[in-house]
Design an enzyme around this catalytic site. Structure first.
Site, PDB file in Angstrom:
ATOM      1  N   ASP A  62      47.616  25.277  39.059  1.00 21.08           N
ATOM      2  CA  ASP A  62      46.382  26.738  39.825  1.00 21.08           C
ATOM      3  C   ASP A  62      45.254  26.170  38.984  1.00 21.08           C
ATOM      4  O   ASP A  62      45.462  26.362  37.813  1.00 21.08           O
ATOM      5  CB  ASP A  62      47.528  27.822  39.317  1.00 21.08           C
ATOM      6  CG  ASP A  62      46.975  28.974  39.866  1.00 21.08           C
ATOM      7  OD1 ASP A  62      45.784  29.427  39.516  1.00 21.08           O
ATOM      8  OD2 ASP A  62      47.752  30.434  40.076  1.00 21.08           O
ATOM      9  N   SER A 139      29.135  27.042  49.276  1.00 20.25           N
ATOM     10  CA  SER A 139      28.536  28.445  50.672  1.00 20.25           C
ATOM     11  C   SER A 139      27.485  28.715  50.871  1.00 20.25           C
ATOM     12  O   SER A 139      26.552  28.720  50.032  1.00 20.25           O
ATOM     13  CB  SER A 139      29.809  28.894  50.219  1.00 20.25           C
ATOM     14  OG  SER A 139      29.639  29.960  51.159  1.00 20.25           O
ATOM     15  N   TYR A 152      32.195  37.556  46.257  1.00 17.74           N
ATOM     16  CA  TYR A 152      32.525  36.455  46.711  1.00 17.74           C
ATOM     17  C   TYR A 152      31.211  35.979  46.586  1.00 17.74           C
ATOM     18  O   TYR A 152      31.156  34.640  45.938  1.00 17.74           O
ATOM     19  CB  TYR A 152      32.954  36.503  47.948  1.00 17.74           C
ATOM     20  CG  TYR A 152      33.039  35.042  48.744  1.00 17.74           C
ATOM     21  CD1 TYR A 152      33.585  33.936  48.539  1.00 17.74           C
ATOM     22  CD2 TYR A 152      32.401  34.595  49.511  1.00 17.74           C
ATOM     23  CE1 TYR A 152      34.138  33.186  48.716  1.00 17.74           C
ATOM     24  CE2 TYR A 152      31.960  33.322  49.968  1.00 17.74           C
ATOM     25  CZ  TYR A 152      33.266  31.889  49.605  1.00 17.74           C
ATOM     26  OH  TYR A 152      33.127  31.277  50.412  1.00 17.74           O
ATOM     27  N   LYS A 156      29.941  32.317  44.016  1.00 20.77           N
ATOM     28  CA  LYS A 156      29.337  30.914  44.898  1.00 20.77           C
ATOM     29  C   LYS A 156      27.826  30.583  44.077  1.00 20.77           C
ATOM     30  O   LYS A 156      27.513  29.613  43.584  1.00 20.77           O
ATOM     31  CB  LYS A 156      29.563  31.279  46.241  1.00 20.77           C
ATOM     32  CG  LYS A 156      31.373  31.327  46.921  1.00 20.77           C
ATOM     33  CD  LYS A 156      31.564  29.891  46.925  1.00 20.77           C
ATOM     34  CE  LYS A 156      33.158  29.833  46.967  1.00 20.77           C
ATOM     35  NZ  LYS A 156      33.240  28.534  46.944  1.00 20.77           N
TER      36      LYS A 156
HETATM   37  N1  LIG Z   1      36.615  28.695  56.008  1.00 25.04           N
HETATM   38  C1  LIG Z   1      34.856  29.477  56.180  1.00 25.04           C
HETATM   39  O1  LIG Z   1      34.686  30.232  56.204  1.00 25.04           O
HETATM   40  C2  LIG Z   1      34.708  28.520  54.159  1.00 25.04           C
HETATM   41  C3  LIG Z   1      33.232  29.146  54.447  1.00 25.04           C
HETATM   42  C4  LIG Z   1      32.325  28.192  52.916  1.00 25.04           C
HETATM   43  C5  LIG Z   1      32.787  28.335  51.649  1.00 25.04           C
HETATM   44  N2  LIG Z   1      34.290  27.937  52.412  1.00 25.04           N
HETATM   45  C6  LIG Z   1      34.976  27.549  50.514  1.00 25.04           C
HETATM   46  O2  LIG Z   1      35.741  26.153  51.085  1.00 25.04           O
HETATM   47  C7  LIG Z   1      36.922  26.545  49.885  1.00 25.04           C
HETATM   48  C8  LIG Z   1      37.995  26.446  50.610  1.00 25.04           C
HETATM   49  O3  LIG Z   1      38.272  27.649  51.384  1.00 25.04           O
HETATM   50  P1  LIG Z   1      38.950  27.118  53.068  1.00 25.04           P
HETATM   51  O4  LIG Z   1      38.075  27.207  53.899  1.00 25.04           O
HETATM   52  O5  LIG Z   1      39.856  25.620  53.621  1.00 25.04           O
HETATM   53  O6  LIG Z   1      40.084  28.378  52.797  1.00 25.04           O
HETATM   54  P2  LIG Z   1      42.074  27.920  52.979  1.00 25.04           P
HETATM   55  O7  LIG Z   1      42.170  27.208  53.664  1.00 25.04           O
HETATM   56  O8  LIG Z   1      41.960  30.099  52.600  1.00 25.04           O
HETATM   57  O9  LIG Z   1      41.704  27.373  51.702  1.00 25.04           O
HETATM   58  C9  LIG Z   1      41.668  27.704  50.530  1.00 25.04           C
HETATM   59  C10 LIG Z   1      42.530  27.511  49.370  1.00 25.04           C
HETATM   60  O10 LIG Z   1      42.371  27.724  48.262  1.00 25.04           O
HETATM   61  C11 LIG Z   1      43.717  27.277  47.824  1.00 25.04           C
HETATM   62  N3  LIG Z   1      44.056  28.608  46.133  1.00 25.04           N
HETATM   63  C12 LIG Z   1      43.623  30.017  46.471  1.00 25.04           C
HETATM   64  N4  LIG Z   1      43.846  30.305  44.452  1.00 25.04           N
HETATM   65  C13 LIG Z   1      43.728  29.485  44.329  1.00 25.04           C
HETATM   66  C14 LIG Z   1      43.940  29.232  42.698  1.00 25.04           C
HETATM   67  N5  LIG Z   1      44.763  29.707  41.763  1.00 25.04           N
HETATM   68  N6  LIG Z   1      44.160  27.803  42.517  1.00 25.04           N
HETATM   69  C15 LIG Z   1      44.468  26.825  43.284  1.00 25.04           C
HETATM   70  N7  LIG Z   1      44.390  26.603  44.594  1.00 25.04           N
HETATM   71  C16 LIG Z   1      43.961  28.379  44.414  1.00 25.04           C
HETATM   72  C17 LIG Z   1      44.384  28.457  48.667  1.00 25.04           C
HETATM   73  O11 LIG Z   1      46.275  27.790  47.719  1.00 25.04           O
HETATM   74  P3  LIG Z   1      47.146  28.744  48.772  1.00 25.04           P
HETATM   75  O12 LIG Z   1      47.359  28.800  50.446  1.00 25.04           O
HETATM   76  O13 LIG Z   1      47.980  29.130  47.746  1.00 25.04           O
HETATM   77  O14 LIG Z   1      47.069  30.516  48.695  1.00 25.04           O
HETATM   78  C18 LIG Z   1      44.821  27.307  49.699  1.00 25.04           C
HETATM   79  O15 LIG Z   1      44.520  25.635  49.529  1.00 25.04           O
HETATM   80  C19 LIG Z   1      36.854  27.703  48.833  1.00 25.04           C
HETATM   81  O16 LIG Z   1      36.688  27.281  47.766  1.00 25.04           O
HETATM   82  C20 LIG Z   1      35.974  28.218  50.026  1.00 25.04           C
HETATM   83  O17 LIG Z   1      35.173  29.279  49.438  1.00 25.04           O
HETATM   84  C21 LIG Z   1      35.201  28.250  53.351  1.00 25.04           C
END
Ligand SMILES: NC(=O)c1ccc[n+]([C@@H]2O[C@H](COP(=O)([O-])OP(=O)(O)OC[C@H]3O[C@@H](n4cnc5c(N)ncnc54)[C@H](OP(=O)(O)O)[C@@H]3O)[C@@H](O)[C@H]2O)c1
Length: 287
Positions: A62, A139, A152, A156
């Site tokens: 975590d 992001s 958010y 970032k």
């Molecule tokens: N999807 C988009 O549109 C987008 C756009 C720009 C940037 N991003 C960035 O991409 C990254 C990955 O996001 P994603 O799109 O793959 O979304 P996601 O599917 O929601 O994945 C996020 C991951 O972060 C984990 N997480 C949350 N809190 C945590 C903690 N305290 N310790 C360890 N892990 C934790 C979640 O685990 P749990 O399952 O336990 O919650 C999940 O595995 C993020 O940094 C996000 O800001 C995403």
């Protein structure tokens, strides 16, 4: 073998990257896929179909819990991490006046401090190794502001500053820092996002004009995700480009070119053109 440790592998970008690297036909990657809740590991295990015992290990971590990061570090058999991928993150969406201090702290603790303290824990080892790579899932919301995403974006934006500062120093240790700047991505992000829904009790305290702008923003957001979201595999390709590069860039855009809004912000430093353009795009009736 290159030892890779990735945060946030229970879903989305982290999961796809872990699967891709652990399945690499060259078998040059040993992947430590970390997640805060090991009860969620089945999805990752199903994705690799149990084939990669020698290239994949799943660890609890975590990013808001320093001890759990240190425990994960101890469990890395090779006693080194060559490529650290700070990917875990969460979103927070809604009018700023309804956000509780706790939810704002949580976003900053995961996205900002979680990333920084993960790097802190592995940094001394990397410096001592005299080589390493730090990749951070950035992001476009860290490059330009988005209404109803103030905290958010703040988290970032702050990551950009932290990584850029580190990148300058770490060049002297043969450690390269890269940000993979994502626009909308099809992942669990929208499910995990803390979002105020229209009709929520919390929105009753908000004035009518803000509510009507928020409604427009939500429509815009769902249109953008429907029409322009990339798949996690697209993002993984960009991670691979960065990983395989002998001279990695500091910033990679997952759409390969700088998005027009980011460009506008960079090319028009007084900021007003960006603000006017985004407001027009999101809130104008004839968008
Ligand atoms: N999807 C988009 O549109 C987008 C756009 C720009 C940037 N991003 C960035 O991409 C990254 C990955 O996001 P994603 O799109 O793959 O979304 P996601 O599917 O929601 O994945 C996020 C991951 O972060 C984990 N997480 C949350 N809190 C945590 C903690 N305290 N310790 C360890 N892990 C934790 C979640 O685990 P749990 O399952 O336990 O919650 C999940 O595995 C993020 O940094 C996000 O800001 C995403």
């Amino acid at each position: 073998m290159k030892v890779v440790l990735i945060t946030g592998c229970s879903s989305g970008i982290g999961l796809s990257l872990a699967v891709r690297l652990a399945s690499d036909s060259s078998k040059i990657f040993k992947v430590y896929a970390t997640m805060r809740n090991l009860a969620k590991k089945e999805r990752l295990l199903e994705s690799v179909k149990g084939l990669h015992r020698d290239t994949l290990e799943i660890l609890q971590m975590d990013v808001t819990d320093r001890q759990s990061i240190m425990n994960a570090r101890e469990k890395v058999v090779e006693k080194r991490v060559d490529i650290l991928v700070c990917n875990a993150g969460v979103g927070l969406m809604g009018p700023l006046e309804i956000q509780s201090l706790d939810s704002m702290k949580h976003i900053l603790e995961v996205n900002l401090l979680g990333t920084i303290q993960t790097i802190q824990v592995f940094l001394s080892d990397m410096k001592a190794q005299g080589q390493g790579r730090i990749l951070v899932t950035g992001s476009t919301g860290g490059l330009h502001g988005l209404p109803f995403n103030e905290v958010y974006c703040a988290s970032k934006f702050a990551i950009e500053g932290a990584c850029e500062s580190l990148a300058v120093l770490l060049q002297h240790f043969n450690i390269q820092v890269s940000l993979i700047e994502c626009g909308p991505v099809n992942s669990d992000f929208l499910v995990n996002l803390q979002k105020a829904e229209l009709g929520d009790e919390s929105l009753q305290q908000v004035d009518g004009q803000t509510l009507s702008l928020y409604e427009k923003y939500l429509q815009h957001c769902s249109m953008v995700f429907q029409n322009a979201a990339q798949d996690t595999e697209d993002i993984v390709k960009v991670f691979l480009e960065a990983i395989h590069s002998t001279k990695p860039a500091f910033r990679y855009f997952t759409n390969s070119v700088m998005p027009p809004l980011t460009n506008l912000k960079v090319s028009e430093p007084d900021g007003m053109n960006y603000i006017t353009a985004l407001s027009q795009i999101i809130f104008s009736d004839d968008q």
